[in-house]
Design a protein around this motif. Sequence first.
Motif, short mmCIF file in Angstrom:
data_model
loop_
_atom_site.label_atom_id
_atom_site.label_comp_id
_atom_site.label_asym_id
_atom_site.label_seq_id
_atom_site.Cartn_x
_atom_site.Cartn_y
_atom_site.Cartn_z
N ALA A 85 0.84 -1.20 0.00
CA ALA A 85 0.00 0.00 0.00
C ALA A 85 0.87 1.25 0.00
CB ALA A 85 -0.93 0.00 1.21
N THR A 86 1.94 1.22 0.78
CA THR A 86 2.86 2.36 0.79
C THR A 86 3.44 2.60 -0.59
OG1 THR A 86 3.45 1.92 3.11
CG2 THR A 86 4.96 3.31 1.84
N GLU A 87 3.84 1.53 -1.26
CA GLU A 87 4.41 1.66 -2.61
C GLU A 87 3.38 2.22 -3.59
OE1 GLU A 87 7.53 1.31 -3.74
OE2 GLU A 87 8.03 1.17 -1.63
N ALA A 88 2.12 1.82 -3.44
CA ALA A 88 1.07 2.35 -4.33
C ALA A 88 0.90 3.85 -4.11
CB ALA A 88 -0.25 1.61 -4.08
N MET A 89 0.90 4.28 -2.84
CA MET A 89 0.78 5.71 -2.55
C MET A 89 2.00 6.46 -3.06
SD MET A 89 -1.05 5.89 1.22
CE MET A 89 -0.21 4.51 2.00
N LYS A 90 3.17 5.92 -2.81
CA LYS A 90 4.40 6.57 -3.27
C LYS A 90 4.40 6.74 -4.78
CE LYS A 90 9.42 5.93 -3.40
NZ LYS A 90 10.55 5.06 -3.03
N LYS A 91 4.01 5.70 -5.50
CA LYS A 91 3.98 5.76 -6.96
C LYS A 91 3.04 6.86 -7.44
CE LYS A 91 2.88 2.94 -11.04
NZ LYS A 91 2.42 1.59 -11.51
N ASP A 92 1.85 6.92 -6.84
CA ASP A 92 0.88 7.93 -7.27
C ASP A 92 1.35 9.35 -6.93
OD1 ASP A 92 -0.73 6.01 -8.31
OD2 ASP A 92 -2.27 6.09 -6.76
N VAL A 93 1.90 9.52 -5.72
CA VAL A 93 2.38 10.84 -5.32
C VAL A 93 3.51 11.29 -6.23
CG1 VAL A 93 3.63 12.08 -3.50
CG2 VAL A 93 1.65 10.68 -2.91
N GLU A 94 4.45 10.41 -6.50
CA GLU A 94 5.59 10.79 -7.36
C GLU A 94 5.13 11.10 -8.78
OE1 GLU A 94 8.39 7.61 -6.95
OE2 GLU A 94 9.22 8.43 -5.07
N ALA A 95 4.13 10.37 -9.27
CA ALA A 95 3.62 10.65 -10.62
C ALA A 95 2.93 12.01 -10.66
CB ALA A 95 2.65 9.54 -11.04
N ARG A 96 2.13 12.30 -9.65
CA ARG A 96 1.45 13.60 -9.58
C ARG A 96 2.47 14.73 -9.51
NH1 ARG A 96 -4.37 14.71 -9.35
NH2 ARG A 96 -5.34 12.67 -9.18
N LEU A 97 3.49 14.53 -8.69
CA LEU A 97 4.49 15.57 -8.52
C LEU A 97 5.30 15.78 -9.79
CD1 LEU A 97 5.97 17.59 -6.76
CD2 LEU A 97 7.36 15.71 -5.85
N ALA A 98 5.66 14.70 -10.45
CA ALA A 98 6.42 14.82 -11.70
C ALA A 98 5.62 15.58 -12.76
CB ALA A 98 6.80 13.44 -12.21
N LEU A 99 4.33 15.26 -12.85
CA LEU A 99 3.47 15.94 -13.83
C LEU A 99 3.35 17.42 -13.49
CD1 LEU A 99 1.59 15.59 -16.27
CD2 LEU A 99 -0.27 15.11 -14.66
N PHE A 100 3.21 17.72 -12.20
CA PHE A 100 3.09 19.11 -11.75
C PHE A 100 4.37 19.89 -12.06
CE2 PHE A 100 3.93 22.14 -8.23
CZ PHE A 100 2.95 23.08 -8.54
N ARG A 101 5.51 19.32 -11.73
CA ARG A 101 6.77 20.02 -11.96
C ARG A 101 7.03 20.21 -13.45
NH1 ARG A 101 11.01 17.70 -7.49
NH2 ARG A 101 12.12 19.61 -8.09
N GLU A 102 6.62 19.24 -14.24
CA GLU A 102 6.75 19.37 -15.68
C GLU A 102 5.88 20.51 -16.20
OE1 GLU A 102 5.98 16.73 -19.76
OE2 GLU A 102 5.95 15.77 -17.78
N SER A 103 4.65 20.60 -15.68
CA SER A 103 3.76 21.67 -16.12
C SER A 103 4.30 23.03 -15.71
CB SER A 103 2.35 21.46 -15.55
OG SER A 103 2.31 21.68 -14.15
N CYS A 104 4.92 23.10 -14.54
CA CYS A 104 5.53 24.35 -14.10
C CYS A 104 6.67 24.75 -15.02
CB CYS A 104 6.05 24.23 -12.67
SG CYS A 104 4.77 24.35 -11.41
N ALA A 105 7.48 23.77 -15.39
CA ALA A 105 8.64 24.05 -16.25
C ALA A 105 8.21 24.49 -17.64
CB ALA A 105 9.52 22.82 -16.34
N ASP A 106 7.08 23.94 -18.11
CA ASP A 106 6.62 24.25 -19.46
C ASP A 106 5.81 25.54 -19.53
OD1 ASP A 106 7.81 21.95 -20.33
OD2 ASP A 106 5.97 20.76 -20.34
N ALA A 107 5.23 25.95 -18.40
CA ALA A 107 4.35 27.11 -18.40
C ALA A 107 5.15 28.40 -18.58
CB ALA A 107 3.55 27.17 -17.12
N ALA A 108 4.61 29.30 -19.37
CA ALA A 108 5.27 30.59 -19.56
C ALA A 108 5.27 31.38 -18.26
CB ALA A 108 4.57 31.39 -20.66
N ASP A 109 4.20 31.23 -17.49
CA ASP A 109 4.09 31.90 -16.20
C ASP A 109 3.41 30.96 -15.22
OD1 ASP A 109 3.87 33.54 -14.03
OD2 ASP A 109 2.29 34.82 -14.88
N ALA A 110 4.23 30.29 -14.37
CA ALA A 110 3.69 29.33 -13.42
C ALA A 110 3.40 29.97 -12.07
CB ALA A 110 4.68 28.18 -13.23
N SER A 111 3.48 31.29 -12.02
CA SER A 111 3.29 31.99 -10.74
C SER A 111 1.96 31.62 -10.11
CB SER A 111 3.36 33.50 -10.96
OG SER A 111 3.14 34.19 -9.76
N GLY A 112 2.01 31.19 -8.86
CA GLY A 112 0.78 30.85 -8.14
C GLY A 112 0.39 29.40 -8.27
#
Length: 478
Positions: A85-112
């Motif tokens: 169960a811990t591994e399932a949570m870790k996998k989902d959290v890391e995937a969400r975070l990776a997607l978020f950080r990628e969107s921040c890097a790609d956004a022209a203005d990620a402020s906020g």
Amino acid sequence: MRTHLLIPSLLLLGSLSMATACSSGSSGTAGGTATAAPGSSATASPVRSVDPSKIKGLQIVSDNSEDTSCAWATSYPDVPGATAATEAMKKDVEARLALFRESCADAADASGAELNISHGFLVASGDVLGVRLTTLGGGGVGSGLSRRTYWYDGRAGAYRTALDLVGSGSRSAFVAALKSRLQGREGTDAQTLDQAFADPSLLAGELDDMAFTADGGLRVTFDPGTVGAVPAGSYSVTVPKKTVTPWLSDFGARAQRQSVSPSGSLDLGAAATPTPAVPTHTASGDDDTDCAKVTCVALTFDDGPSTAYTATLLTYLAQYQARATFFTVGQNVVAHPALVRAEVRAGHEVGNHSYSHPDLTRLNSEQVAYQLSRTSAAIKAATGTAPTLFRPPYGALNSTVRRATRLSPVLWTLDTEDWKYPDAAKVAQSVVSKVKRNDVVLMHDIHPTSVAAVPEILRALSAREYHFVTVSHLRSTM
């Protein structure tokens, strides 16, 4: 878990108090809501609360950034024996975070942009563990609210999805009951409901948030946009015990029993887990340091307590008779109250750092008050004394936040950026080379390299005749 295109102001502001209420502490309801969702009933039975401090060997895995242009904070529990169960949570959290950080890097203005993932326990009893992760935000156009429950079957030694609570042969009847209870509710229509449940292979993703109420009913919560119009928010349906019990799987029946009548202990088949030693350092008395006459500095540590590192930090501080201020996160306080008591016993100050580390300036006054008051209550329950100080996550402060609390805000004058640079020598040097008299130094006790930097900071500054005091003491004697 479906990803929906949502408006940040609609969900982050309108749903945070509801979502945070789903995180359980030593009081309140684990599955209740601060505001009723369109598909819920104000008189529905609550989900029984869980005291996480009773879970032997529990660790809270926390991490965050302090970059306000792309802010994120995540947490999930690591329970001995429930590795899958811990591994399932870790996998989902890391995937969400990776997607978020990628969107921040790609956004022209990620402020906020902000991502916040918090946790709450649904049941931790017998051979059953149930945890809910609540995700808020995600940055850009795709920001929103989603929840998912993670289950562990100690008897089988296996991770279970929410849908596994229902027997495979009963799922059609279960879905029909859900549709029947959703029909006619504001924001829903027959076509939307038919589409939501049309593909049986997608049911696990649609029905990914389930919890048993205290009277044995099974409550299903749908993310915004899943079974109704997005502006209507989340929908909750509770299938009563009498109706749902015949449809439960063997695991679901055990989960129901442990939710209704907890056995008082959790046994997931893990080897004996020793309880980490809590430091017993005791302050020799009141601090009589006069910062008007000597050189003082206030070391502050955010985001704990952490079972992995806070105890070690307390030992380092005791070796130099140094006092510090800990700005604690509420969901960690309820999990590890003994560590918070140890901080106070050793002469340190405990402040409020919100319950789940959101950017408070994105919330309304009621939601800010909820985040801070719930944390203050947890600190008082652990130590007997309510805090007087708070540090807003990310240092984000505005008039709404100030008006929502009587706590005194504390920022900092020296930022080590220890979250960005996981290097103990670099963190230590960032303090030793830059510190000035009466500085308030920002660090974190959830990072091993930050804690490892403390002995050198204490040694070097002690040699320069610095005195280590709490924030309140510094303020009162400057």
